[in-house]
Design an enzyme around this catalytic site. Sequence first.
Site, PDB file in Angstrom:
ATOM      1  CB  CYS A 405      -0.963   0.047   1.060  1.00  0.00           C
ATOM      2  SG  CYS A 405      -0.460   0.398   2.848  1.00  0.00           S
ATOM      3  CG  HIS A 576      -2.827   4.582   7.306  1.00  0.00           C
ATOM      4  ND1 HIS A 576      -3.908   3.697   6.985  1.00  0.00           N
ATOM      5  CD2 HIS A 576      -1.818   4.317   6.295  1.00  0.00           C
ATOM      6  CE1 HIS A 576      -3.428   3.007   5.879  1.00  0.00           C
ATOM      7  NE2 HIS A 576      -2.333   3.252   5.322  1.00  0.00           N
TER       8      HIS A 576
END
Length: 657
Positions: A405, A576
Amino acid sequence: MATTTTAPEGGSLRVHAQRFGTFLSNMVMPNIGAIIAWGLITAFFIPVGWTPNEKIATIVGPGIYYLIPLLIAYTGGYNVYKIRGGVVGATSTLGVIMATSSPLFDKAYAETGGSPMFLGAMIIGPLGGYVIMRLDGLWDGRIRPGFEMLVNNFSAGISAAVMAIGSMFILGPILRGVMTGLGNGVEWLVHHHMLPLTAVIIEPAKVLFLNNAINHGVLTPLGLDQAKQAGHSALFLLEANPGPGAGVLLAYMVFGRGIAKATAPGALIIQFLGGIHEVYFPYVLAKPRLVLALIAGGATGTMMNVIFNSGLVAPAAPGSIFAVYSSVAKGSVVGVTLCWSAALVVTFLVAGLLLRLDTSVDEVDLAAATAGMEKLKGKQSSVAAALTGRGTPGGGAIHAIVFACDAGMGSSAMGASVLRKKIKDAGHDGITVVNRAISNLTDTYDVIVTHQDLAARARPMAPSAVLVTVDNFMASPAYDDIVELIGVANGTGTGSGTGQPVEDQSMVGDPASHGGVLATSSIVLGGRSRSRDDAIDEAGRLLVAAGAVDEGYVTSMHDRETSVSTFMGNGLAIPHGTNEAKSSIHRTALSFVRYDEPVDWNGKPAEFVVGVAGAGDDHLALLSRIAGIFTDTEQVAALRAAATPEEVMAVLDAVKV
């Protein structure tokens, strides 16, 4: 396991030519739609078009001289340095456009018709992107707070202006000479009836994947220039003619044997109707002498266009028969029809003769030829792989899987945990499943799993791996496909045991066992946010309050969300920060917010929001535990019913993954 045999590094002229062709293609291909639009307007509305219309025809000039070159330049700059590179690249190209096509700069040259500056756009566009990228790097981190926008805007504007003026007076005259010389060369070939001989170069080059460099670097710019002056160009069909490839495949259908004969009909449909020419390359590589048939067919087709003075008004991309006729010029239908049909017939006859004269009794190894084609191309061909029936393109065992990611600390960790558990439950041993940031990927993995929005970034980092994309991190059906792929690739229900064992991510005990990663003070059971952005702020403020991050980290959490959604599925979101924001993290921590009314997270309901700040890997165990919970409806219900933060911790401690 390697799914792609990459071409060796070094001084290979072919490899460098392929890369250069890909570089050019990446600028031209995204704008083919605009070129086709211009071609249709030209074909129908210019004075010699199908339905002449003087008013509509006024679009033709600005389209060819300004719109298409600027689009190409923007794309080239964007490929180098995203939007800033595109803006500077396109603006810089104005100078070379005016120097090669405007009577305001050179009236005498413009009166000859000028030259559409595609070549200049393909030079100045990416160069402009590169220049502003290097300039930004010079003062990165040195700009006083509050002056960022001023410096960014003026640096882009000044550099673009300087490059535009420089390209007008320096590059413009050079490119005018180049285009004039190349144009004269084409005219010489046509006048001496030698244009068909270009097939000797083009047809073998296609099989060696050098076609992009020839087509987009030379033929398309010259063809558009010629079409602007003559109304059509035969150059557009030198490489895109579907006839030769169709002739080879038809010969295999009649004279071939085994799997090559069986798969040729499907390949013919893909090549002739779909325009994917690479599908016939393995058939030629399996019998290299068939290149002679391609040359004969290509030369014959080009000769038809020369004899009938026919051609297209715009490139046929892809090289489908439908694309050919969508761009055919008025008065060229007969010549273009004879171009592809004569090429098909001649190629079929020569290829059929060569196949009949082939005395070898061995069946054509199409799989080996496909692998050889992929080695030449430098990457896997999904179309050819489908024709040869290869389930695992590289044919080797799977031992290393990476979930990638943007930042490598939230989404990838959760997805890796779910996938790891599925692989373990299926009885496959010796398979490592790790998570990484895309920027930290290396070409050492067998399988890459990433979000579909990140696939374009992940693929170049590990070109030898199978790339699997998902849109739901928690419950993607692709995970089951990966488990099945492992069984097929490894040949048994379990791995070979040569990989490293999967680490035990379970952690049980009291909240202290989490090492302070998730404190009870960072758990909120009645979140007040009503929007995604507010929910990110709420989760981020808990991390700030815990002393885990700086205030700036919350901003990076929003930046991360604009890149790709952190919604994981099953009511869970894990916002995040970006990988660049790790310097804002003091220690690893999580925050946990439950909402009585789910928050709208890009159209999907988020009931649980877990904020993530990962300085190291000590948050991964708890993320794995959370991933396990959200694949279990009973555990989700337990979290939903928890009345205190301590009960949330108890649910987390009760799950092993």
